[in-house]
Design an enzyme around this catalytic site. Structure first.
Site, PDB file in Angstrom:
ATOM      1  N   GLY A 179       0.813  -1.210   0.000  1.00  0.00           N
ATOM      2  CA  GLY A 179       0.000   0.000   0.000  1.00  0.00           C
ATOM      3  C   GLY A 179       0.843   1.255   0.000  1.00  0.00           C
ATOM      4  O   GLY A 179       0.548   2.219  -0.715  1.00  0.00           O
TER       5      GLY A 179
ATOM      6  N   LYS B 113      -3.832  -7.223   4.617  1.00  0.00           N
ATOM      7  CA  LYS B 113      -3.634  -8.661   4.519  1.00  0.00           C
ATOM      8  C   LYS B 113      -4.954  -9.334   4.144  1.00  0.00           C
ATOM      9  O   LYS B 113      -6.039  -8.868   4.509  1.00  0.00           O
ATOM     10  CB  LYS B 113      -3.147  -9.220   5.857  1.00  0.00           C
ATOM     11  CG  LYS B 113      -1.730  -8.794   6.238  1.00  0.00           C
ATOM     12  CD  LYS B 113      -0.698  -9.524   5.416  1.00  0.00           C
ATOM     13  CE  LYS B 113       0.706  -9.277   5.943  1.00  0.00           C
ATOM     14  NZ  LYS B 113       1.725  -9.925   5.106  1.00  0.00           N
TER      15      LYS B 113
ATOM     16  N   ALA C 290       8.854   2.472  10.375  1.00  0.00           N
ATOM     17  CA  ALA C 290       7.509   3.049  10.292  1.00  0.00           C
ATOM     18  C   ALA C 290       7.529   4.307   9.436  1.00  0.00           C
ATOM     19  O   ALA C 290       8.366   5.192   9.621  1.00  0.00           O
ATOM     20  CB  ALA C 290       6.993   3.376  11.690  1.00  0.00           C
TER      21      ALA C 290
ATOM     22  N   LYS D 278      -0.209 -15.802 -10.789  1.00  0.00           N
ATOM     23  CA  LYS D 278       0.547 -15.251  -9.664  1.00  0.00           C
ATOM     24  C   LYS D 278       0.404 -16.125  -8.430  1.00  0.00           C
ATOM     25  O   LYS D 278       1.364 -16.334  -7.683  1.00  0.00           O
ATOM     26  CB  LYS D 278       0.075 -13.827  -9.351  1.00  0.00           C
ATOM     27  CG  LYS D 278       0.976 -13.174  -8.309  1.00  0.00           C
ATOM     28  CD  LYS D 278       0.456 -11.872  -7.793  1.00  0.00           C
ATOM     29  CE  LYS D 278       1.361 -11.380  -6.662  1.00  0.00           C
ATOM     30  NZ  LYS D 278       0.778 -10.289  -5.913  1.00  0.00           N
TER      31      LYS D 278
ATOM     32  N   GLU E  29      -0.125 -15.025   5.160  1.00  0.00           N
ATOM     33  CA  GLU E  29      -1.291 -15.173   4.282  1.00  0.00           C
ATOM     34  C   GLU E  29      -1.335 -16.560   3.660  1.00  0.00           C
ATOM     35  O   GLU E  29      -1.990 -16.757   2.633  1.00  0.00           O
ATOM     36  CB  GLU E  29      -1.244 -14.113   3.184  1.00  0.00           C
ATOM     37  CG  GLU E  29      -1.394 -12.691   3.687  1.00  0.00           C
ATOM     38  CD  GLU E  29      -1.422 -11.672   2.577  1.00  0.00           C
ATOM     39  OE1 GLU E  29      -2.448 -10.989   2.421  1.00  0.00           O
ATOM     40  OE2 GLU E  29      -0.416 -11.552   1.859  1.00  0.00           O
TER      41      GLU E  29
END
Length: 300
Positions: free
Chosen positions: A12, A76, A132, A178, A260
């Site tokens: 993102g 996620k 961060a 993918k 994931e």
């Protein structure tokens, strides 16, 4: 264009930074740590030797999607449903929503909650977050998105922002391709914590990857999706093109985060079951990662 990015992880943040640096008004929606860093110093993009602050707005509030013409969902896969529920009350009626996530069915699951079509995309970028509010580009960056009335305009905006983007009439095949690459690399890389180039050189690894690809092809065909004839070449060629890269699954385990894997090898196993098939190699890799997740949780 006014753009909101739901999920301030590496993917993102990379696309958010690229779009913001091209002049789009980008709002990043994420967890408190990254958001505080972006509010203080902007979103810092590390690309090549340059570190460039991208002028984004950052918030922890899902209402940050309000008024956006384009909403990119980059959470996620396990968080897709919750993300959809939290942004649903705030979406503009004409907003286009695109899933920038691993796996095959995120757009469908998000769309079912939002009550509107959501565009699928295949994301090809190597990126990580060294701190961060920082994102580091490690390679590639192109997108393939599904067809819609807005797709051509969106693809043009992305491409003009330095993100080569194409529109595919058969995005399901692209997503399954993918997925197959991810199923072949992610778990094996995570088990050994080896980069792709070293991993694929280990005795027996290529053969395991070939078995994974064969199972993915079988299951995809049962689901009505034809993988490219040269899918095995595509899979094996990735290590040569990105020898120092490690998988997102490996990075998640190293940081003590959940992976994931259930939306990668796990998705293949579940789809196989629905069609009365077995995918034992994918099942074994799924179980191995689940054990490593459990071991990490126990250590914590």
């Amino acid at each position: 264009m006014k753009i909101a990015v739901m999920g301030a992880g590496a993917v993102g943040c990379y696309y958010g930074a690229m779009l913001a640096l091209a002049g789009h008004a980008v709002t990043m929606i994420g967890r408190p740590g990254p958001v505080a860093a972006m509010q203080a110093k902007g979103l810092i993009l590390h690309k090549g030797r340059a570190q460039t602050p991208a002028p984004v707005t950052a918030t922890t509030d899902p209402a940050g999607v309000a008024g956006a013409e384009l909403v990119l969902v980059a959470v996620k896969s396990d968080d897709s449903a919750e993300a959809a529920r939290t942004i649903a009350p705030h979406l503009a009626p004409g907003a286009t929503v695109i899933s920038l996530q691993n796996g095959v069915d995120n757009a469908e699951r998000i769309g079912a909650i939002l009550g509107r079509p959501v565009l699928s995309s295949a994301v090809y970028v190597a990126a990580d977050s060294p701190a961060a509010g920082h994102v580091r580009h490690n390679g590639r960056g192109e997108l393939v998105i599904g067809e819609s009335a807005a797709s051509a305009v969106i693809a043009e905006a992305f491409t003009a922002s330095g993100v080569p983007t194409t529109v595919s009439p058969d995005v399901d095949s692209v997503l399954w391709t993918k997925l197959t690459v991810n199923c072949a690399y992610n778990a094996l890389c995570a088990i050994a914590q080896l980069p792709y180039g070293r991993m694929i050189a280990v005795e027996g690894v290529r053969e395991v990857m070939e078995d994974v690809v064969a199972e993915c092809r079988m299951v995809a065909e049962a689901a009505g999706v034809a993988l490219p004839a040269d899918i095995l070449d595509t899979v094996m060629g990735l290590a040569a093109g990105m020898p120092t890269q490690t998988s997102s699954t490996a990075q998640d385990l190293l940081r003590g985060k959940r992976t994931e894997i259930g939306h990668l090898n796990g998705f293949v196993v579940r789809t196989a079951q629905r069609h009365g098939l077995r995918a034992p190699v994918n099942r074994s890799l799924l179980a191995a990662i689940r054990m490593l997740e459990e071991a990490g949780a126990g250590a914590a």
